[in-house]
Design an enzyme around this catalytic site. Structure first.
Site, mmCIF file in Angstrom:
data_model
loop_
_atom_site.group_PDB
_atom_site.id
_atom_site.type_symbol
_atom_site.label_atom_id
_atom_site.label_comp_id
_atom_site.label_asym_id
_atom_site.label_seq_id
_atom_site.Cartn_x
_atom_site.Cartn_y
_atom_site.Cartn_z
ATOM 1 N N LYS A 141 0.797 -1.413 0.083
ATOM 2 C CA LYS A 141 0.003 -0.132 -0.181
ATOM 3 C C LYS A 141 0.814 1.232 0.053
ATOM 4 C CE LYS A 141 -0.491 -0.013 4.875
ATOM 5 N NZ LYS A 141 -1.388 -0.015 6.247
ATOM 6 N N TYR A 156 17.312 29.219 9.770
ATOM 7 C CA TYR A 156 16.171 29.918 10.168
ATOM 8 C C TYR A 156 15.714 29.887 11.698
ATOM 9 C CZ TYR A 156 14.714 30.358 5.260
ATOM 10 O OH TYR A 156 14.825 30.662 3.988
#
Length: 356
Positions: free
Chosen positions: A35, A253
């Protein structure tokens, strides 16, 4: 020119891991769970490496059709069953096995016009409280299905919420036994954790997923270190920049990292837009030129920064393994507060994939 970030899929490792799953459950047949596009590995790329399986288990009709169109003739199981009554026409056409977990699905089977009976996986709620009939409903559901001309073989199916726990199957198996009392039908209960650690739940079909791809169902690599499982996906990049920091200099950042002393760092061409976890903190393991080191500072969209203190020889173009053989995907996932499953599935389409 492509950026130097790329993923590698090792077909031999897939075949090897399937063999390990078979060895763990020698008396059972194997549904290889593919899956989510084979857990991010690419179903079209990898299914042939798993061709020695007894069947494939997945969710999407489109992936089932891809397998049939590619030449797969053995069983395919739809783990969530069908979502609309008209889906039964495709199940009939492509000869799929479907789970049944709701009364409306039984009604749809009764009303459908099919060319041949469809094999059914009757799903029992083991206490996980997602899909499935409660134990006291299972007999009634079975009798309804058994009375239908459109229904072929019936197998009892369940799933477990806590199979990584040694005690995690006690209550669920009791519920399943109540549901199965008097029903002489095959069973398919075992996920990856059960396949490795709970032989009492193997029964007729096991359904290994994450272990086929070489990661741990518990999220702890040490739990599978002795099994011989091999990582299938490796994520690599290169150092594309070098910065020399002075004490107190910030990185990235938000300046989430500050150098405590003079420090050399490398900038790696990989970020969260490539599938690397944005929440991976300073200290997340990474390997540069074969030497283990760590991420420093915030992960950005396209880059991460890594400490080069332990690898002074590293420079522009040095190889970086983000996860794979040296850095286990479970280690990265644990540091980032997630699971290896998510990292595999999150590999971004922009990352080139090499199959070896």
């Amino acid at each position: 020119m492509s950026r130097p970030v790329f993923a590698t899929i090792d077909q031999q490792a897939l075949r090897h891991n399937l063999a390990i799953a078979r060895q763990a459950a020698p008396g059972a047949r194997v549904w290889s769970v593919v899956k989510a596009n084979a857990y991010g590995h690419g179903l079209a790329r990898v299914w042939e490496s798993l061709a020695q399986t007894d069947g494939f288990a997945l969710l999407n009709m489109e992936e089932a059709i891809l397998l049939r169109d590619s030449g797969w003739r053995k069983p395919i199981l739809l783990l969530e069953g069908f979502f609309h009554a008209e889906d039964l026409q495709l199940i009939d056409r492509y000869r799929l096995t479907t789970s049944v977990h709701s009364n409306w699905q039984i009604k749809a089977l009764a009303e459908a016009r099919l060319s041949a009976p469809v094999d059914i996986y009757l799903k029992v709620n083991s206490g996980m409280n997602r899909l499935g009939f409660r134990p006291e409903q299972a007999h009634g559901a079975y009798q309804k299905l058994r009375a239908l001309e459109n229904v072929g073989d019936i197998t009892l199916m369940a799933h477990f919420a806590d199979a990584e726990n040694p005690e995690g199957l006690i209550a669920p198996l009791q519920r399943i036994e109540r549901a199965a009392e008097g029903l002489a039908i095959p069973r398919s209960l075992s996920n990856s954790a059960c396949t490795l650690w709970h032989p009492e739940a193997h029964y007729d079909w096991v359904r290994p997923g994450i272990i086929l791809y070489g990661a741990s169902p518990s999220g702890d690599w040490q739990d599978i270190a002795s099994t011989g499982l091999k990582p299938v996906m490796t994520l690599n990049s290169e150092i594309i920049g070098i910065q020399q920091l002075s004490r107190g200099d910030g990185v990235g950042y938000g300046y989430r990292y500050h150098a405590q002393q003079e420090q050399r760092i490398g900038v790696v061409a990989c970020g969260y837009a490539d599938g690397y976890p944005r929440h991976a903190p300073t200290g997340t393991p990474v390997c540069v030129d074969g030497v283990m080191t760590q991420v420093v500072g915030a992960v950005s969209m396209d880059m991460i920064t890594v400490d080069l203190t332990s690898c002074p020889q590293a420079g522009i173009g040095s190889t970086v393994e983000l996860w794979g053989e040296q850095v286990k995907i479970d280690q990265v996932a644990k540091a980032a507060g997630t699971v290896g499953y998510e990292l595999m599935c999150a590999l971004a389409p922009r990352v080139p994939v090499r199959v070896i």
